[in-house]
Write a protein that holds these residues in place. Structure first.
Motif, PDB file in Angstrom:
ATOM      1  N   ARG A  75      63.824 -15.611 -17.190  1.00  0.00           N
ATOM      2  CA  ARG A  75      65.278 -15.530 -17.347  1.00  0.00           C
ATOM      3  C   ARG A  75      65.578 -15.413 -18.838  1.00  0.00           C
ATOM      4  O   ARG A  75      64.760 -15.770 -19.690  1.00  0.00           O
ATOM      5  CB  ARG A  75      65.952 -16.788 -16.796  1.00  0.00           C
ATOM      6  CG  ARG A  75      65.659 -17.062 -15.338  1.00  0.00           C
ATOM      7  CD  ARG A  75      66.742 -16.517 -14.447  1.00  0.00           C
ATOM      8  NE  ARG A  75      66.419 -16.543 -13.043  1.00  0.00           N
ATOM      9  CZ  ARG A  75      66.603 -17.551 -12.216  1.00  0.00           C
ATOM     10  NH1 ARG A  75      67.089 -18.682 -12.667  1.00  0.00           N
ATOM     11  NH2 ARG A  75      66.298 -17.452 -10.938  1.00  0.00           N
ATOM     12  N   SER A  76      66.756 -14.927 -19.135  1.00  0.00           N
ATOM     13  CA  SER A  76      67.146 -14.870 -20.543  1.00  0.00           C
ATOM     14  C   SER A  76      67.379 -16.293 -21.048  1.00  0.00           C
ATOM     15  O   SER A  76      67.559 -17.220 -20.264  1.00  0.00           O
ATOM     16  CB  SER A  76      68.402 -14.012 -20.721  1.00  0.00           C
ATOM     17  OG  SER A  76      69.491 -14.587 -20.049  1.00  0.00           O
ATOM     18  N   SER A  77      67.409 -16.453 -22.345  1.00  0.00           N
ATOM     19  CA  SER A  77      67.496 -17.799 -22.927  1.00  0.00           C
ATOM     20  C   SER A  77      68.823 -18.491 -22.641  1.00  0.00           C
ATOM     21  O   SER A  77      68.904 -19.713 -22.709  1.00  0.00           O
ATOM     22  CB  SER A  77      67.259 -17.737 -24.434  1.00  0.00           C
ATOM     23  OG  SER A  77      68.246 -16.936 -25.044  1.00  0.00           O
ATOM     24  N   ASN A  78      69.863 -17.750 -22.292  1.00  0.00           N
ATOM     25  CA  ASN A  78      71.154 -18.379 -22.008  1.00  0.00           C
ATOM     26  C   ASN A  78      71.347 -18.680 -20.519  1.00  0.00           C
ATOM     27  O   ASN A  78      72.407 -19.127 -20.111  1.00  0.00           O
ATOM     28  CB  ASN A  78      72.305 -17.526 -22.542  1.00  0.00           C
ATOM     29  CG  ASN A  78      72.337 -16.145 -21.936  1.00  0.00           C
ATOM     30  OD1 ASN A  78      71.446 -15.768 -21.176  1.00  0.00           O
ATOM     31  ND2 ASN A  78      73.346 -15.368 -22.285  1.00  0.00           N
ATOM     32  N   GLU A  79      70.323 -18.427 -19.698  1.00  0.00           N
ATOM     33  CA  GLU A  79      70.374 -18.738 -18.272  1.00  0.00           C
ATOM     34  C   GLU A  79      69.475 -19.929 -17.967  1.00  0.00           C
ATOM     35  O   GLU A  79      68.559 -20.224 -18.724  1.00  0.00           O
ATOM     36  CB  GLU A  79      69.889 -17.543 -17.437  1.00  0.00           C
ATOM     37  CG  GLU A  79      70.793 -16.331 -17.478  1.00  0.00           C
ATOM     38  CD  GLU A  79      70.217 -15.225 -16.619  1.00  0.00           C
ATOM     39  OE1 GLU A  79      70.650 -15.113 -15.449  1.00  0.00           O
ATOM     40  OE2 GLU A  79      69.342 -14.498 -17.111  1.00  0.00           O
TER      41      GLU A  79
ATOM     42  N   HIS B  46      59.912  -8.420 -24.421  1.00  0.00           N
ATOM     43  CA  HIS B  46      60.462  -8.537 -23.067  1.00  0.00           C
ATOM     44  C   HIS B  46      61.907  -8.057 -23.057  1.00  0.00           C
ATOM     45  O   HIS B  46      62.678  -8.359 -23.972  1.00  0.00           O
ATOM     46  CB  HIS B  46      60.380  -9.992 -22.589  1.00  0.00           C
ATOM     47  CG  HIS B  46      60.532 -10.127 -21.119  1.00  0.00           C
ATOM     48  ND1 HIS B  46      61.743 -10.040 -20.488  1.00  0.00           N
ATOM     49  CD2 HIS B  46      59.598 -10.314 -20.147  1.00  0.00           C
ATOM     50  CE1 HIS B  46      61.574 -10.181 -19.187  1.00  0.00           C
ATOM     51  NE2 HIS B  46      60.276 -10.350 -18.962  1.00  0.00           N
TER      52      HIS B  46
ATOM     53  N   LEU C  23      64.426  -9.092 -21.470  1.00  0.00           N
ATOM     54  CA  LEU C  23      65.398 -10.198 -21.393  1.00  0.00           C
ATOM     55  C   LEU C  23      65.388 -11.079 -22.631  1.00  0.00           C
ATOM     56  O   LEU C  23      66.131 -12.068 -22.697  1.00  0.00           O
ATOM     57  CB  LEU C  23      65.130 -11.060 -20.157  1.00  0.00           C
ATOM     58  CG  LEU C  23      65.348 -10.392 -18.800  1.00  0.00           C
ATOM     59  CD1 LEU C  23      64.954 -11.338 -17.681  1.00  0.00           C
ATOM     60  CD2 LEU C  23      66.789  -9.954 -18.648  1.00  0.00           C
ATOM     61  N   ALA C  24      64.565 -10.768 -23.612  1.00  0.00           N
ATOM     62  CA  ALA C  24      64.449 -11.602 -24.814  1.00  0.00           C
ATOM     63  C   ALA C  24      65.763 -11.623 -25.590  1.00  0.00           C
ATOM     64  O   ALA C  24      66.476 -10.620 -25.676  1.00  0.00           O
ATOM     65  CB  ALA C  24      63.323 -11.093 -25.698  1.00  0.00           C
ATOM     66  N   ASP C  25      66.075 -12.798 -26.148  1.00  0.00           N
ATOM     67  CA  ASP C  25      67.275 -12.920 -26.977  1.00  0.00           C
ATOM     68  C   ASP C  25      66.986 -12.377 -28.375  1.00  0.00           C
ATOM     69  O   ASP C  25      65.900 -11.851 -28.641  1.00  0.00           O
ATOM     70  CB  ASP C  25      67.758 -14.379 -27.009  1.00  0.00           C
ATOM     71  CG  ASP C  25      66.746 -15.342 -27.613  1.00  0.00           C
ATOM     72  OD1 ASP C  25      65.747 -14.887 -28.206  1.00  0.00           O
ATOM     73  OD2 ASP C  25      66.954 -16.560 -27.490  1.00  0.00           O
TER      74      ASP C  25
ATOM     75  N   VAL D 168      62.386 -15.939 -24.261  1.00  0.00           N
ATOM     76  CA  VAL D 168      62.802 -15.902 -22.858  1.00  0.00           C
ATOM     77  C   VAL D 168      62.524 -17.277 -22.253  1.00  0.00           C
ATOM     78  O   VAL D 168      61.772 -18.063 -22.804  1.00  0.00           O
ATOM     79  CB  VAL D 168      62.065 -14.805 -22.056  1.00  0.00           C
ATOM     80  CG1 VAL D 168      62.488 -13.423 -22.494  1.00  0.00           C
ATOM     81  CG2 VAL D 168      60.563 -14.973 -22.140  1.00  0.00           C
ATOM     82  N   ARG D 169      63.119 -17.538 -21.098  1.00  0.00           N
ATOM     83  CA  ARG D 169      62.984 -18.855 -20.452  1.00  0.00           C
ATOM     84  C   ARG D 169      62.136 -18.714 -19.187  1.00  0.00           C
ATOM     85  O   ARG D 169      62.405 -17.878 -18.339  1.00  0.00           O
ATOM     86  CB  ARG D 169      64.366 -19.391 -20.108  1.00  0.00           C
ATOM     87  CG  ARG D 169      64.366 -20.827 -19.651  1.00  0.00           C
ATOM     88  CD  ARG D 169      65.782 -21.330 -19.400  1.00  0.00           C
ATOM     89  NE  ARG D 169      66.674 -21.160 -20.523  1.00  0.00           N
ATOM     90  CZ  ARG D 169      66.820 -22.010 -21.535  1.00  0.00           C
ATOM     91  NH1 ARG D 169      66.104 -23.104 -21.569  1.00  0.00           N
ATOM     92  NH2 ARG D 169      67.681 -21.772 -22.501  1.00  0.00           N
TER      93      ARG D 169
END
Length: 133
Positions: free
Chosen positions: A35-39, A80, A82-84, A89-90
């Motif tokens: 998941r993205s870092s804000n999720e 990735h 989804l990387a911020d 990433v998470r």
């Protein structure tokens, strides 16, 4: 305890162990969910069992499902999608060895309860054969 009581108790155990196996398989299947870092990360599932108190044996039931930490773990993967902006990433905080240990325990518990049901059924069938003769 009667033969039917043993079947009832073992049957309730089968249900709890099946739910436990389902939870472990979900956890293993989602270990690499990114998941993205804000999720929130995928949250591991843990089965909570409780006793069914009755006069003639009882059994066990699923009292609920507890969820693991939504924080997960941050991993640096700048390539990735989804990387911020920092490249993180998470991932869920799920330990493979712990899940495999739980899988083995749940399998053995399920097998033991299934064997009890089989033996109780065989005992009941033998009693019916004695009654016929």
């Amino acid at each position: 305890m009667t033969i039917f009581g043993a079947i009832g108790v073992a049957g309730s155990g089968l249900t709890v162990y099946r739910k436990w196996l389902d939870a472990v398989s979900d956890n293993l299947a989602n270990m690499s969910t990114v998941r993205s870092s804000n999720e929130a990360a995928y949250q591991a599932k843990y089965v909570v069992a409780s006793e069914i108190p009755t006069a003639n044996g009882g059994g066990v039931q699923v009292a609920g499902i507890e969820l693991g930490d939504a924080e997960g773990r941050m991993v640096y993967e700048p390539d990735h999608p989804l990387a911020d902006e920092g490249g993180y990433v998470r991932y869920p905080d799920i330990d493979m060895s712990s899940q495999m240990s739980q899988l083995i325990m749940a399998q053995r518990g399920y097998q033991a309860n299934a064997a009890i049901v089989d033996r109780a059924k065989a005992t009941y069938e033998a009693a019916l054969q004695i009654g016929r003769s």
